[in-house]
Design an enzyme around this catalytic site. Structure first.
Site, PDB file in Angstrom:
ATOM      1  N   GLU A 258       0.821  -1.205   0.000  1.00  0.00           N
ATOM      2  CA  GLU A 258       0.000   0.000   0.000  1.00  0.00           C
ATOM      3  C   GLU A 258       0.858   1.260   0.000  1.00  0.00           C
ATOM      4  O   GLU A 258       1.853   1.348   0.721  1.00  0.00           O
ATOM      5  CB  GLU A 258      -0.889  -0.001   1.250  1.00  0.00           C
ATOM      6  N   LYS A 317      -9.591   2.208  -2.948  1.00  0.00           N
ATOM      7  CA  LYS A 317     -10.060   1.801  -1.618  1.00  0.00           C
ATOM      8  C   LYS A 317     -11.449   2.365  -1.343  1.00  0.00           C
ATOM      9  O   LYS A 317     -11.701   3.559  -1.514  1.00  0.00           O
ATOM     10  CB  LYS A 317      -9.065   2.288  -0.564  1.00  0.00           C
ATOM     11  N   CYS A 367      -5.382  -2.555   3.179  1.00  0.00           N
ATOM     12  CA  CYS A 367      -5.153  -2.383   4.608  1.00  0.00           C
ATOM     13  C   CYS A 367      -6.386  -2.704   5.435  1.00  0.00           C
ATOM     14  O   CYS A 367      -6.831  -3.831   5.522  1.00  0.00           O
ATOM     15  CB  CYS A 367      -4.613  -0.980   4.883  1.00  0.00           C
TER      16      CYS A 367
END
Length: 489
Positions: A258, A317, A367
Site C-alpha cells: 500500500e 479503496k 489495509c
C-alpha cells in the site's frame, strides 16, 4: 470495586487469546469472568460498570498501538494522543458495557436460556461495533479462534461474529453452571465437547475447490520507515528501491505494498511507471502496487494499480479510515493537532470488479478493508484470489502486525480463498483457504516472499449469507430470553 478490578484484568487478559500469543481458550475464560460477575447483579447500572471495565481492559491492552500513529508519526503531543486513545477505548468499552447492563437486568431463567441471552447480546453489540460510525471490529472475539481452535471450523459457516457468539455461549454456560451439581456439570462438559467436535468436523470440509493453474507470486516487503517515507529529499531513494525490488524478483504476479509510491501517480517522474513495470512485463507477468490516483475532478484515491502483460487496471479503496484518510463531519479541528499526509481522500466505487491477472481474478482490498468480511464477499463468486496491500508502519513494532495477519486468516476461511498480503513492514504472507499460513516474512526487514498460489472457486455458506445468519441466531437467542422473562409471573 473488587469486581470491577477483576473484570478489567479479565478483559486485559483476553488479548493473550489473539495473535501473536494465540492462547485461544483464554477468550472463554476471560468472558466467563464477566458473565459470572454480571450474573450476580440485578441492576443495569452495576452490569454496565462491569462490562465497561472489561471492555476498557481489553481495548487498552489490545489496540493502544494506535497511540504510536498519533504521537510518533502523526505529531500529536503525548498528553493529547494518550487522551485520544483513552477516549476511543472508552467508546469501544460501551459495547461490552451494554451487554453487562442488559444481562444483569434481564438475564433470568434457566442456565441455557441465560447463556443464549448473553451470547445473543454479545453478537448484537459486536455487529453494531463493526457498523456504527463506519465500524471498528478489531478484536471481535471470533478472531481469536483461528486454527488450531476447534471453533475455527464454524468460520466458513457463521463468520467471525457467529464464532464470537459461540465463544460467548460457552463462556456464559461455564460461568452459570452450578458445578457442584454433577448433572449440570456433565451437561456443560458434553455441550462444550459437542460444539468443539462439530467445529472440528466442519474444519475438515473443503467448501471451495481449486481452479486454473497455480500462479508464481512475489510478495514484496519494502520496509520503508514511516517517519522517513514522506520526506521529499528521500523520494528518489524510495522510487529506486521499489524499482530495484520489482526488477530483481520477476514472477507471474509481483506485488508491492500500500502507498509504496508515496505521492500522486501524475507527479511521478516521466517514464518511471514504464521503468517499474518493464522487467515484470518482459517476464510475462503483472505488477500490482499501491499509489495515489487522482481523477478528472481532482478527487484523490488510495489505490492499487496494475501494469504488465495484462491491460492496466486499478482498484480504489472503498472503506476509508476516519481521521487517517478522511475527516468525519465536525472533526476538522483534529488536524490542528495531528499531521497526517494524504488525509483528504475519496471513497472508491462500491461495485469494482476483480482484477484479471495471471489467469486469475484477483479481488484487491487495501489495509483496513479486510476487517469487513461482509464487504469482501461482494467480489464472490467471481474472484479466485484475495489480495491485501497494507502499510502498518504507522503502528511501529506492536501487536498490530500479528493481529492483522490473524484477521486475514479469518477472511481466508470465510471466503474459501487464498489471501495474499504484501505489506511495508509486516506481516507479508500467503494464507491458504483453510486459514493456514503457507509462508510469512520476518517483520521490519526488507524481503520478498516467492511462492506459488492456487486460485479457488465456489462459495462457502458465509459467502452466501454474510453476517445475516449470525444476526438471525443472535436475535432468536435474545428474544428467547426476553419472552421467558415476560412470561414470568
Amino acid at each position: 470495586m473488587r469486581g470491577l478490578i477483576a473484570a478489567m484484568l479479565a478483559g486485559g487478559a483476553s488479548v493473550f487469546a489473539f495473535a501473536p500469543f494465540e492462547v485461544f481458550p483464554l477468550t472463554v475464560a476471560s468472558l466467563a469472568i464477566l458473565a459470572f460477575l454480571a450474573a450476580r447483579e440485578s441492576r443495569a447500572r452495576s452490569g454496565f460498570a462491569l462490562g465497561f471495565a472489561w471492555g476498557l481492559g481489553a481495548f487498552l491492552a489490545g489496540v493502544s498501538w494506535l497511540y504510536v500513529a498519533l504521537n510518533r508519526y502523526g505529531g500529536m503531543p503525548m498528553p493529547l494522543a494518550a487522551l485520544a486513545i483513552l477516549l476511543f477505548c472508552a467508546y469501544l468499552a460501551l459495547f461490552p458495557a451494554a451487554v453487562g447492563a442488559l444481562f444483569a437486568r434481564f438475564g433470568r431463567g434457566g442456565v441455557w436460556l441465560r447463556a443464549l441471552f448473553f451470547a445473543g447480546l454479545w453478537v448484537g453489540t459486536e455487529l453494531l461495533r463493526g457498523w456504527l460510525f463506519t465500524g471498528f471490529p478489531w478484536l471481535a472475539l471470533g478472531y481469536s479462534q483461528t486454527p488450531p481452535s476447534p471453533l475455527a471450523g464454524y468460520l466458513p459457516v457463521l463468520g467471525v461474529y457467529g464464532v464470537g457468539g459461540l465463544v460467548a455461549l460457552i463462556a456464559a454456560r461455564v460461568a452459570l453452571t452450578p458445578w457442584r451439581n454433577l448433572r449440570a456439570a456433565a451437561a456443560t462438559l458434553v455441550a462444550v465437547a459437542a460444539l468443539s467436535a462439530l467445529g472440528y468436523g466442519l474444519g475438515r470440509v473443503a467448501w471451495t475447490s481449486p481452479t486454473g493453474k497455480p500462479v508464481d507470486v512475489a510478495l514484496i516487503q519494502t520496509n520503508i520507515e514511516q517517519g522517513l517515507k514522506w520526506r521529499p529529499e528521500l523520494l528518489s531513494n524510495w522510487l529506486e528501491s521499489n524499482a530495484r525490488l520489482a526488477r530483481e524478483h520477476p514472477a507471474d504476479l509481483v506485488v508491492l505494498p500500500e502507498t509504496t509510491l508515496p505521492l500522486l501517480a501524475d507527479r511521478l517522474p516521466d517514464g518511471y511507471l514504464e521503468e517499474l513495470a518493464a522487467p515484470v512485463a518482459a517476464h510475462g507477468g503483472d505488477l500490482v502496487f499501491g499509489v495515489f490516483l487522482r481523477d478528472a475532478r481532482g478527487a484523490i484515491y488510495n489505490a492499487a494499480l496494475s501494469l504488465g502483460a495484462s491491460p492496466s487496471q486499478a482498484y480504489a479503496k472503498q472503506h476509508l479510515v476516519p481521521f487517517g484518510e478522511y475527516s468525519p463531519p465536525l472533526f476538522g479541528w483534529f488536524y490542528e493537532f495531528a499531521r497526517i499526509p494524504m488525509s483528504d481522500q475519496t471513497r472508491g466505487a462500491p461495485d469494482q470488479s476483480p482484477l484479471r491477472l495471471g489467469g486469475q481474478r484477483v479481488a484487491v482490498n487495501i489495509c483496513y478493508e479486510d476487517l469487513f468480511g461482509r464487504e469482501l464477499i461482494h467480489s464472490l463468486p467471481e474472484a479466485t484470489l484475495m489480495l491485501n496491500l497494507s502499510n502498518l508502519a504507522w503502528y511501529g513494532d506492536s501487536l498490530a502486525q500479528p493481529q492483522h495477519l490473524q484477521i486475514a486468516r479469518v477472511r481466508a476461511l470465510e471466503t474459501g480463498r487464498p489471501m495474499l498480503r504484501s505489506t511495508n513492514t509486516g506481516m507479508t504472507a500467503l494464507v491458504q483457504p483453510d486459514g493456514r499460513v503457507a509462508g510469512v516474512l520476518p517483520e521490519f526487514q526488507e524481503g520478498v516472499l516467492k511462492i506459488a498460489v492456487q486460485g479457488h472457486e465456489g462459495l462457502t455458506p458465509y459467502a452466501r449469507w454474510g453476517d445475516a445468519a449470525a444476526a438471525l441466531l443472535a436475535l432468536v437467542a435474545v428474544l428467547a430470553g426476553a419472552v421467558r422473562r415476560a412470561g414470568r409471573p
